[in-house]
Design a protein around this motif. Structure first.
Motif, PDB file in Angstrom:
ATOM      1  N   THR A 181      -9.515   6.869   7.315  1.00  0.00           N
ATOM      2  CA  THR A 181      -8.436   5.911   7.093  1.00  0.00           C
ATOM      3  C   THR A 181      -8.748   4.560   7.714  1.00  0.00           C
ATOM      4  OG1 THR A 181      -7.245   6.796   9.025  1.00  0.00           O
ATOM      5  CG2 THR A 181      -6.662   7.676   6.869  1.00  0.00           C
ATOM      6  N   ALA A 230      -3.230   6.393   8.479  1.00  0.00           N
ATOM      7  CA  ALA A 230      -3.449   5.317   7.511  1.00  0.00           C
ATOM      8  C   ALA A 230      -2.379   4.240   7.657  1.00  0.00           C
ATOM      9  CB  ALA A 230      -3.450   5.883   6.096  1.00  0.00           C
ATOM     10  N   LEU A 282       0.864  -1.170   0.000  1.00  0.00           N
ATOM     11  CA  LEU A 282       0.000   0.000   0.000  1.00  0.00           C
ATOM     12  C   LEU A 282       0.903   1.223   0.000  1.00  0.00           C
ATOM     13  CD1 LEU A 282      -2.535   1.789   0.661  1.00  0.00           C
ATOM     14  CD2 LEU A 282      -2.140   1.203   3.071  1.00  0.00           C
ATOM     15  N   VAL A 330      -8.602   1.519   5.019  1.00  0.00           N
ATOM     16  CA  VAL A 330      -7.658   0.416   5.186  1.00  0.00           C
ATOM     17  C   VAL A 330      -8.401  -0.903   5.385  1.00  0.00           C
ATOM     18  CG1 VAL A 330      -5.817  -0.512   6.625  1.00  0.00           C
ATOM     19  CG2 VAL A 330      -5.810   1.909   6.004  1.00  0.00           C
ATOM     20  N   THR A 376       3.478  -1.305   3.849  1.00  0.00           N
ATOM     21  CA  THR A 376       3.090   0.073   3.496  1.00  0.00           C
ATOM     22  C   THR A 376       4.324   0.931   3.251  1.00  0.00           C
ATOM     23  OG1 THR A 376       1.124  -0.113   4.888  1.00  0.00           O
ATOM     24  CG2 THR A 376       1.803   2.111   4.266  1.00  0.00           C
ATOM     25  N   ARG A 427      -3.231  -4.158  10.519  1.00  0.00           N
ATOM     26  CA  ARG A 427      -3.805  -5.228   9.700  1.00  0.00           C
ATOM     27  C   ARG A 427      -2.750  -6.029   8.943  1.00  0.00           C
ATOM     28  NH1 ARG A 427      -9.208  -5.582   8.880  1.00  0.00           N
ATOM     29  NH2 ARG A 427     -10.514  -3.996   9.884  1.00  0.00           N
ATOM     30  N   HIS A 463      -3.083   2.122  10.778  1.00  0.00           N
ATOM     31  CA  HIS A 463      -4.146   1.146  10.555  1.00  0.00           C
ATOM     32  C   HIS A 463      -3.667   0.014   9.651  1.00  0.00           C
ATOM     33  CE1 HIS A 463      -7.656   2.950  12.543  1.00  0.00           C
ATOM     34  NE2 HIS A 463      -7.078   4.109  12.281  1.00  0.00           N
ATOM     35  N   ALA A 464      -2.858   0.348   8.644  1.00  0.00           N
ATOM     36  CA  ALA A 464      -2.325  -0.687   7.763  1.00  0.00           C
ATOM     37  C   ALA A 464      -1.408  -1.632   8.542  1.00  0.00           C
ATOM     38  CB  ALA A 464      -1.578  -0.042   6.598  1.00  0.00           C
TER      39      ALA A 464
END
Length: 470
Positions: A385, A17, A5, A389, A28, A24, A20-21
């Protein structure tokens, strides 16, 4: 995901963002044009935000920071932009960069986004190809492949001009050395010396303009020769000072009251219906500002322009966008934030569904998602975000969930007639992004961040990025 990402912008929304990425498990890459996180916020570090700390820390970011031993600021305190950077954005960027999943590349400016091997005209197999992000950094141009892209680059780098038509006024560029875009820090001795004892014209009516009026009025009290002309495009000030005690953003209401006191004092001369069309030299080398209706302000030494911001879409010409023709925001979001219709405080939380573009897995977030609309709240960016995400990770249920309640602004709900000074009085031109963050800064409301995009400081980082090159 086959490729990482890519997040454009390492401001409050872009870093949220990435947090959060990370939560998960998504690889990124954050690209930031400035040389540090929160590059745009740093430029207005002297400004106090309207939101308390409790509303300025993203939940996923807070968990990551807490695991690293971070001590959260007092939730009810109101930080300055500099505080926000030092006590949250910089630690968050450091914590993200220390993980195995997130790379933050500073001094890397995004110059283009496209589908690899496809320009905007090509239909065949578009969604089967990754994005290619064109970046210019210290080592020259690069092409980074991405499975998804979140543009959280903000709007701070593209301020609206002084000119009333949306273009620079005649002579505006020629006199750039005496025109400032943004809120000057008059507490700084060097900046104070620039304005003290001078005739300063301030254009704009939003929170940034109000901060400027208050600061210059204080300067004028200690430097009696200082003159302030406030240029208002509407026929009257109306409710430009906001909701006062009724504003649920308490600090914004307080700012409005201070600005109103300054504007009604002998220190400020207000000129209404003043829509600047030309900036010319006077006989003694000072400036003359000319309005569309024939009004003139003579003998001006300095001009401060705080008339809002607009998104930079120049690097998105090869991705398919569906933007509102007025606000330049995602079309589905526009009716919720249009200042021609209502106050932005009535916006309900929104996420991936409203922000995804026809180009699958390409999203606008943060202040960039508001286009030319004002009054973006940092909390909104965090919720955006979280949802985006989740959608990228394939968790559509979480993406559709609403996990945020926004405060009402306490101001009237419609903007009224542009020339009617008796109605709502919200300036048609977005007044800004900064302290109404209101994002809060992302201008203030912040600007997200920076509209400049992001460098690689170590050879290890270069090695981590190199696999994404095509």
């Amino acid at each position: 995901m086959t490729h990482p990402l890519v997040v454009i912008g390492a401001g409050p929304t872009g870093l949220a963002a990435a947090a959060h990425a990370h939560a998960r498990g998504l690889e990124t890459v954050v690209l930031e044009g400035g040389d540090a996180p929160g590059a745009a916020v740093r430029t207005w570090g002297h400004v106090r935000l309207f939101s308390p700390w409790a509303e300025l820390v993203d939940p996923a970011a807070e968990k990551l920071l807490a695991d690293a031993g971070w001590q959260a600021p007092t939730p009810t305190d109101y930080p300055t932009g500099a505080d926000w950077v030092a006590d949250y954005l910089q630690p968050l960027a450091d914590a993200l960069a220390a993980t195995d999943l997130v790379t933050i590349a500073y001094r890397h400016r995004v110059t283009g986004v496209a589908r690899s091997g496809r320009d905007v005209m090509v239909d065949a197999g578009r969604e089967d190809h990754p994005f290619v992000v064109h970046v210019t950094g210290p080592d020259g141009p690069q092409r980074l492949l991405a499975s998804a892209v979140i543009d959280a680059s903000g709007t701070w780098g593209t301020p609206n001009p002084l000119g009333t038509d949306g273009y620079p006024a005649i002579g505006e560029a020629d006199h750039a050395d005496r025109i400032t875009y943004g809120i000057p820090d008059v507490a700084d001795p060097t900046t104070a010396a620039r304005y003290a004892g001078k005739h300063v014209a301030v254009a704009g009516t939003g929170a940034s303009a109000q901060n400027t009026l208050v600061g210059l009025a204080r300067l004028a009290q200690s430097h009696p020769g200082t003159q302030i002309s406030w240029l208002v495009r509407r026929a009257g000030v109306g409710q430009a000072f906001g909701g006062g005690d009724n504003d649920q953003l308490v600090e914004r209401g307080a700012l409005g009251k201070r600005a109103q006191q300054a504007a009604e004092s002998s220190l400020v001369i207000t000129l209404t219906s003043f829509r600047t069309v030309a900036v010319t030299d006077t006989a003694d080398g000072r400036l003359r500002l000319e309005s569309l209706d024939g009004q003139v302000v003579d003998d001006v030494d300095e001009v401060v322009v705080v008339t809002g911001f607009r998104p930079d879409l120049s690097f998105l010409t090869e991705v398919r966008l569906d933007l509102d023709p007025v606000l330049q925001s995602p079309r589905q979001l526009a009716p919720l934030i249009d200042p021609n219709v209502h106050s932005c405080g009535t916006v309900y939380p929104h996420g991936a569904t409203d922000l995804e573009q026809p180009e699958h897995n390409f999203f606008l977030a943060g202040m960039k998602s508001y286009g030319r609309a004002p009054s973006f709240l940092t909390l909104t960016g965090f919720e955006q975000t979280r949802s985006i995400v989740a959608a990228i990770a394939g968790d559509r249920e979480a993406a559709a969930r609403v996990e945020l309640v926004l405060p009402e602004t306490g101001v009237c709900g419609g903007s009224g007639d542009f020339d009617d000074g008796a109605v709502c009085g919200i300036d048609q031109s977005p007044s800004e992004a900064v302290p109404a963050v209101q994002t809060n800064g992302e201008g203030c409301c912040s600007p997200s961040a920076s509209s400049e995009l992001l460098t690689i400081g170590t050879s290890d980082t270069i090695q981590r990025l190199s696999p994404f090159r095509s």
